[in-house]
Design a protein around this motif. Sequence first.
Motif, mmCIF file in Angstrom:
data_model
loop_
_atom_site.group_PDB
_atom_site.id
_atom_site.type_symbol
_atom_site.label_atom_id
_atom_site.label_comp_id
_atom_site.label_asym_id
_atom_site.label_seq_id
_atom_site.Cartn_x
_atom_site.Cartn_y
_atom_site.Cartn_z
ATOM 1 N N GLU A 21 0.813 -1.185 0.043
ATOM 2 C CA GLU A 21 -0.074 -0.029 -0.241
ATOM 3 C C GLU A 21 0.747 1.118 -0.048
ATOM 4 O O GLU A 21 1.976 1.330 0.828
ATOM 5 C CB GLU A 21 -0.675 -0.125 1.191
ATOM 6 N N ASP A 30 -3.501 3.543 -0.782
ATOM 7 C CA ASP A 30 -4.094 3.776 0.635
ATOM 8 C C ASP A 30 -4.854 5.194 0.830
ATOM 9 O O ASP A 30 -4.420 6.122 0.415
ATOM 10 C CB ASP A 30 -3.158 3.447 1.621
ATOM 11 N N ASP A 31 -6.027 5.089 1.556
ATOM 12 C CA ASP A 31 -6.488 6.338 2.090
ATOM 13 C C ASP A 31 -6.993 7.056 0.889
ATOM 14 O O ASP A 31 -6.980 8.438 0.983
ATOM 15 C CB ASP A 31 -5.664 7.328 3.146
ATOM 16 N N GLU A 90 -12.212 0.930 3.678
ATOM 17 C CA GLU A 90 -11.684 0.690 5.053
ATOM 18 C C GLU A 90 -12.401 1.427 6.091
ATOM 19 O O GLU A 90 -13.159 2.352 5.838
ATOM 20 C CB GLU A 90 -9.994 1.191 5.200
HETATM 21 MG MG MG Z 1 -5.805 2.723 4.699
#
Ligand code: MG
Length: 293
Positions: A152, A182-183, A239
Amino acid sequence: DTALYAAKRAGRARFEYYSDVMDTKAREAELRRAVAQDELVVFFQPIVALATGELKAFEALVRWNHPVRGLLGPGEFIDLAEETGAVVPLGAWVLRAACREAAGWRAGLPGAEPLRLTVNLSPKQVAQADLVTVVEAILTETGFPPDRLTLEITESVVLQPDPLTIGRLQALRDLGIHLAVDDFGTGYSALSYLRRLPVTVLKIDRSFVTGIADDAEARSVCEAVVHLGEAFKLHVVAEGIETAEQAAALLDMGCTTGQGFHFHRPLPPPEAGDLVRRQLGAPGPAALTDRNA
Ligand code: MG
Ligand code: C2E
Ligand code: MG
Ligand code: MG
């Protein structure tokens, strides 16, 4: 007198500055020692099929088992690690520990072979010239298969992809490793960059999942990321799913995979191993029915 006061203030500021530097240096040294002395622990948060709860993957999340302060989450030390560069050996340690643990589950259990492992890479790690060599060596050492590993990267990497970075990421992809952003959604990733990078997964940031039920804007962002995933043929993982309602809303949008406290918290290695054996071990009647359905 003002001059004296100013001098005193400057003196104090200088003292505080040095003491801050000392503090950072001391904390960095402590963290590096913790890595070298195996004070870190990897927790594993299950990533599941939202419709069935079926275990698909684990995200490795670092913890520091501090001798005095107890178990610390990454929020307490990862920024310092990133600023000082200690995140480079730390990240390698996490990757090695996670691959070793997951290779162990696979070795004992044919049913565990499809399980994926995802590990966070920090921007500093991505910037290392020897990133690919290090990752490859860890995979060889642990016997974990590259095509079951997802790394990630953060949006900050996606936003400034210099050619060397893209080259390294492509080399990881060429090894069969998957790459996730990610995010996703927090840093306004430029679409053109997304297209140029060899990424395969988008992870919808928790802040959008949290608002999915009652915040129209958050909901739209989730939908947009799912559509983006479809357009770019990228797998989308949500997530921070904390409620059944959020899971249902995501499923409705066509997002089939996610992680969050609603399903599982990050688990210490023995509990993660138990879950693997329970879900993917010698199939009982129920598991057989599931698989044939
Ligand atoms: Mg994350
Ligand atoms: P992340 O990679 O986005 O990981 C997900 C974080 O969300 C984890 O926090 C996880 O415990 C938390 N989380 C998962 N589900 C839920 C939920 O339903 N509700 C809430 N409130 N939180 C949830 P954690 O473990 O504290 O990690 C925080 C961040 O630290 C990670 O965010 C990642 O950016 C960083 N991190 C963790 N391990 C590593 C590592 O080994 N290397 C690097 N470079 N960064 C790491
Ligand atoms: Mg992550
Ligand atoms: Mg996050």
